[in-house]
Scaffold this motif. Structure first.
Motif, PDB file in Angstrom:
ATOM      1  N   ALA A  65      20.628  61.812  73.103  1.00 16.17           N
ATOM      2  CA  ALA A  65      20.550  60.598  72.461  1.00 16.17           C
ATOM      3  C   ALA A  65      20.877  61.732  70.568  1.00 16.17           C
ATOM      4  O   ALA A  65      21.616  60.860  69.999  1.00 16.17           O
ATOM      5  CB  ALA A  65      19.028  60.719  71.110  1.00 16.17           C
ATOM      6  N   GLY A  70      10.374  54.658  75.119  1.00 16.62           N
ATOM      7  CA  GLY A  70      11.056  55.510  75.501  1.00 16.62           C
ATOM      8  C   GLY A  70      12.295  55.338  76.066  1.00 16.62           C
ATOM      9  O   GLY A  70      12.988  56.058  76.702  1.00 16.62           O
ATOM     10  N   VAL A  71      13.282  54.520  75.515  1.00 17.84           N
ATOM     11  CA  VAL A  71      14.782  53.742  75.604  1.00 17.84           C
ATOM     12  C   VAL A  71      15.140  54.492  74.129  1.00 17.84           C
ATOM     13  O   VAL A  71      14.928  53.859  72.665  1.00 17.84           O
ATOM     14  CB  VAL A  71      14.778  52.399  75.396  1.00 17.84           C
ATOM     15  N   LYS A 129      23.931  50.948  77.498  1.00 16.13           N
ATOM     16  CA  LYS A 129      23.366  49.954  78.337  1.00 16.13           C
ATOM     17  C   LYS A 129      23.316  48.687  78.088  1.00 16.13           C
ATOM     18  O   LYS A 129      22.660  48.520  77.512  1.00 16.13           O
ATOM     19  CB  LYS A 129      21.367  50.698  78.876  1.00 16.13           C
ATOM     20  N   ASP A 136      14.854  46.525  73.452  1.00  7.85           N
ATOM     21  CA  ASP A 136      13.940  47.592  72.651  1.00  7.85           C
ATOM     22  C   ASP A 136      13.057  47.549  73.880  1.00  7.85           C
ATOM     23  O   ASP A 136      12.002  46.579  73.825  1.00  7.85           O
ATOM     24  CB  ASP A 136      13.307  47.335  71.500  1.00  7.85           C
ATOM     25  N   ALA A 137      12.151  49.116  74.063  1.00 10.33           N
ATOM     26  CA  ALA A 137      11.004  48.983  74.898  1.00 10.33           C
ATOM     27  C   ALA A 137      11.041  50.792  74.857  1.00 10.33           C
ATOM     28  O   ALA A 137      11.657  51.648  74.125  1.00 10.33           O
ATOM     29  CB  ALA A 137      11.242  48.967  76.619  1.00 10.33           C
ATOM     30  N   ASN A 150      22.291  54.207  83.146  1.00  5.71           N
ATOM     31  CA  ASN A 150      20.542  54.754  83.622  1.00  5.71           C
ATOM     32  C   ASN A 150      20.365  54.178  84.448  1.00  5.71           C
ATOM     33  O   ASN A 150      19.513  54.065  85.741  1.00  5.71           O
ATOM     34  CB  ASN A 150      20.052  53.554  82.712  1.00  5.71           C
ATOM     35  N   ASP A 175      23.274  59.510  81.727  1.00  8.94           N
ATOM     36  CA  ASP A 175      22.805  60.112  80.470  1.00  8.94           C
ATOM     37  C   ASP A 175      23.391  60.731  79.794  1.00  8.94           C
ATOM     38  O   ASP A 175      23.702  61.437  80.099  1.00  8.94           O
ATOM     39  CB  ASP A 175      21.262  59.989  80.846  1.00  8.94           C
ATOM     40  N   ARG A 212      20.330  52.478  73.130  1.00 12.21           N
ATOM     41  CA  ARG A 212      19.835  50.957  74.251  1.00 12.21           C
ATOM     42  C   ARG A 212      22.058  50.555  73.909  1.00 12.21           C
ATOM     43  O   ARG A 212      21.716  49.404  75.255  1.00 12.21           O
ATOM     44  CB  ARG A 212      19.627  49.570  73.136  1.00 12.21           C
ATOM     45  N   CYS A 251      22.995  44.666  75.167  1.00 11.52           N
ATOM     46  CA  CYS A 251      22.051  45.792  74.972  1.00 11.52           C
ATOM     47  C   CYS A 251      20.701  45.358  76.018  1.00 11.52           C
ATOM     48  O   CYS A 251      20.611  44.444  75.634  1.00 11.52           O
ATOM     49  CB  CYS A 251      22.766  46.713  74.163  1.00 11.52           C
ATOM     50  N   ILE A 252      20.905  46.670  76.900  1.00 14.77           N
ATOM     51  CA  ILE A 252      19.056  46.765  77.074  1.00 14.77           C
ATOM     52  C   ILE A 252      18.110  46.032  76.300  1.00 14.77           C
ATOM     53  O   ILE A 252      17.997  46.529  74.670  1.00 14.77           O
ATOM     54  CB  ILE A 252      18.354  47.773  77.645  1.00 14.77           C
ATOM     55  N   GLN A 300      26.780  60.070  70.024  1.00 14.08           N
ATOM     56  CA  GLN A 300      25.970  59.046  69.627  1.00 14.08           C
ATOM     57  C   GLN A 300      25.035  58.141  69.216  1.00 14.08           C
ATOM     58  O   GLN A 300      24.941  57.911  68.485  1.00 14.08           O
ATOM     59  CB  GLN A 300      24.062  59.400  70.649  1.00 14.08           C
TER      60      GLN A 300
END
Length: 706
Positions: free
Chosen positions: A546, A592-593, A599, A589-590, A619, A543, A596, A586-587, A551
């Protein structure tokens, strides 16, 4: 120009001749007249530098844990080299500066204005506009140099939220503590100051405070009880510097029910729940100069907070301190104990050994503008003006460039001519260490220098394409530390510049993994296989916050363009044919993320029918290898773990290849490029292949952001 730098590795403080910084949009270029040595902060930095490795480790246990994890995955020697490189970065000292604006760079400040800033101890500094403030006419330069320290004290006062008539304790009567005393008095507060130094207690008395002299055995708890008329003090501002948690415990004992405690200094923070629970005390740590500090949007990009929502930003705190000085409510003259010329800066730092010293002011007498604003410094006397093959200029001298690329190019036989950085100090430091002839802050000078035929670009990612185009147009060979560009239109500009160039100089991107010993072996083995292959490449990237520059899509381009491009190139290299298609996911949308796209899974297809998947995951856990590469072909499998161990399953005559330490091919990559220049052979990676990988990387990143 002269600048004070510290070596974190050994604690040495040096006065160094460095080039004048580059101008930059949103920043002021300031000719310094005075700076103030911050006795507490700068003494702490010097003491940390002088500490041995064990003591440094004790002070940073979280860093020790990271080092141990790196040893497990990367091996001992690469980790030792990385730690030494981190400690070898030059640290500019000082953050209390006053001077005259040389270049306002469209910031709203006029050239010639007198300003304060958090600039370093240097004859010329470059500072973001939101970290500067104009000095009133009736405030002299010496007083103005205390503005930034005053803002630190003021932010602590704002957090304690004093009201007229309250009794407040200030623990620690150094520079910030004594300024805090005056600011509280100006708020109509009664103030009790606590310190071990009798002379500082006497100054506090002159400034209107009652005092507790700990050196005389005076009891601070009893003194605070009497001072508060038995009610308990309304608040405590801790401006002391100590490893002990005693000041915090004392503060809790002194306070009344629902009293406030604000920490401005640096102390131990072992809190007794009982002390805080019974009285419902509040405890808050103050962040430097105020709102905006460490926010890149505010500081670096110059985006101010609306005054209706954030009344007191760090810049507005600077202005408030200066207004207090102008009105006479804040007098810092009694706090000045020493004055030195910048030429005698090293003698000034010896004063820090005397705990009684307070304000140490450095004076900058030079008015030779041409000398101060010179953009280059000679590092060695033997500068050749005759062209030589692979005569290099490095643009950028960050951790990777200084630790890996410079030694690699030097070892490959390149001639190290000039190193260019934005601020200049790292150019001088690493330039001297690696044997460069010159340090500079002027890229244009490099491009016009006929003795330089090769440019190594290792700057922030958003600068790569522009600097590459400029180098091609100047007919220089270019080695670009990945990525080549952030968006496809930049790739087009590079291709256009190359096609329009009469000499077609070599353009190389630092895709070093294809030159690693294990990959060379892997390529040899799969080269005997007819038909399509399948690839699985996993990067347990770890990690990154952000708000890190990598990034930011406009600066770093994100981690797919900035790092996963290594794997797009590597798979293209192992397949040995063009990429015909891709898909990326990619992972989801959730909550705490924050990021994206780091990942993500990327699939590639190739002309010969081969396919492959790149799993770039930020992650994962640190105990798992950072990089794993698997190739499936002709009833056999190759598996490479972290560029240390290659294992063959079902390969005739091959079972394993293991190295004692990690080797990602950086040395081989640099040597191949330098050799191609010196010998006049083809570039190690074809220009068409470089463009292909750059375009696919940009397209993948774009798809992941949709």
């Amino acid at each position: 120009m002269k600048q004070v730098l510290q070596n974190i590795a050994n604690g040495e403080t040096n006065l160094v001749d460095v080039p004048c910084p580059q101008t930059k949009v949103g920043h002021l270029l300031i000719s310094t007249s005075k700076t103030l040595v911050s006795a507490g902060t700068e003494r702490m930095l010097i003491d940390f530098g002088k500490a041995n490795f064990i003591d440094k480790a004790r002070q940073q246990p979280d860093k020790v844990k990271m080092v141990l994890g790196k040893i497990k995955t990367d091996g001992l020697m690469p980790t030792v080299e990385a730690v030494r490189s981190k400690l070898d970065q030059p640290l500019p000292l000082g953050y209390c500066n006053v001077g005259i604006v040389l270049d306002s760079c469209n910031t709203g400040f006029e050239t010639g204005a007198r300003v304060v800033s958090n600039g370093n101890h240097a004859e010329v500094v470059r500072v973001p506009k939101n970290l500067c403030a104009k000095v009133p006419d009736n405030v002299d330069d010496e007083s103005a140099a205390f503005t930034v320290l005053g803002a630190i004290g003021l932010q602590g006062v704002r957090l304690i939220n004093p009201t007229l008539g309250e009794c407040i304790v200030v623990t620690g009567l150094g520079l910030i503590g004594l300024i805090t005393v005056q600011l509280l008095r100006a708020n109509g507060c009664r103030v009790l100051g606590i310190d071990f130094d009798s002379s500082k207690c006497e100054i506090a008395k002159l400034l209107g405070a009652e005092t507790v002299d700990l050196s005389k055995g005076e009891d601070p708890i009893k003194a605070a009880e009497a001072f508060s008329r038995g009610r308990g003090v309304d608040g405590v501002i801790i401006t002391a510097s100590t490893k002990s948690s005693e000041p915090l415990s004392q503060a809790a004992t002194m306070c009344r029910q629902r009293g406030r405690i604000v920490l401005v200094g640096v102390i131990g923070q072992e809190i007794s729940r009982a002390d805080f629970f019974a009285k419902e005390l509040t405890f808050q740590v103050s962040c430097s100069y105020g709102p905006g500090r460490y926010d890149s949007e505010y500081e670096e990009k110059g985006n101010d907070y609306p005054v209706g929502f954030v009344r007191w930003t760090e810049q507005r705190n600077f202005e408030a301190v200066l207004d207090m000085m102008a009105s006479g409510a804040l007098d810092v003259k009694p706090l000045i104990t020493h004055r030195f010329s910048i030429d005698d800066a090293l003698d000034a730092y010896k004063c820090l050994d005397d705990k009684a010293s307070l304000g140490v002011v450095l004076d900058y007498p030079s008015d030779n503008l041409a000398e101060l604003t010179s953009r280059s410094v000679e590092l060695t006397p033997s500068v050749t003006n005759s062209p030589a093959p692979a005569s290099c200029a490095f643009v950028g001298a960050g951790n990777y460039a200084s630790r890996v690329l410079m030694p690699a190019f030097k070892g490959a036989g390149a001639s190290l001519n000039t190193v260019v950085t934005s601020a200049g100090m790292s150019a001088v430091h690493h330039g001297r260490k690696q044997g460069f002839a010159k340090a500079s802050t002027d890229y244009a000078e490099v491009l016009s220098d006929n003795s330089i035929d090769t440019v190594v670009i290792a700057t922030q990612h958003n600068l790569h394409a522009e600097q590459t185009v400029a180098a091609i147009k100047a007919e220089k060979h270019v080695f670009v530390e990945k990525p080549l560009a952030l968006i496809e239109s930049e790739v087009d500009l590079i291709e256009q510049a190359y096609n329009e160039s009469g000499t077609h100089p070599k353009v190389m991107v630092g895709y070093n993994r294809r030159f690693a010993p294990h990959i060379l072996k892997m390529k040899e083995l799969i080269g005997t296989v007819k038909g399509p292959k399948t690839f699985i490449m996993t990067m347990n990237a770890g990690d990154i916050p952000a708000d890190h520059w990598t990034q930011d899509p406009s600066i770093g381009g994100g981690r797919i363009v900035g790092e996963a491009c290594h794997y797009i190139d590597l798979m293209r290299h192992l397949a040995g044919c063009k990429i015909t298609g891709f898909n990326a996911m990619c992972i989801g949308d959730a909550p705490g993320v924050a990021i994206r796209e780091d990942k993500a899974s990327i699939t590639l297809s190739f002309e010969d029918g081969s396919i492959g998947s790149i799993h770039y995951f930020a992650n994962g856990g640190k105990d798992f290898p950072k990089e794993r590469i698997e190739v499936f072909a002709s009833d056999a499998v190759l598996q490479l773990d972290n560029f240390r161990k290659l294992t063959g399953f079902g390969w005739k005559g091959f079972s394993k290849m293991k190295l004692s330490s990690q080797d990602k091919g950086q040395l081989n990559c640099s040597k191949a490029f330098v050799d191609s220049i010196r010998e006049g052979t083809a570039s190690p990676i074809s220009f068409d292949e470089i463009l292909e990988v750059a375009r696919v990387s940009c397209q993948v990143a774009k798809q992941l952001r949709v």
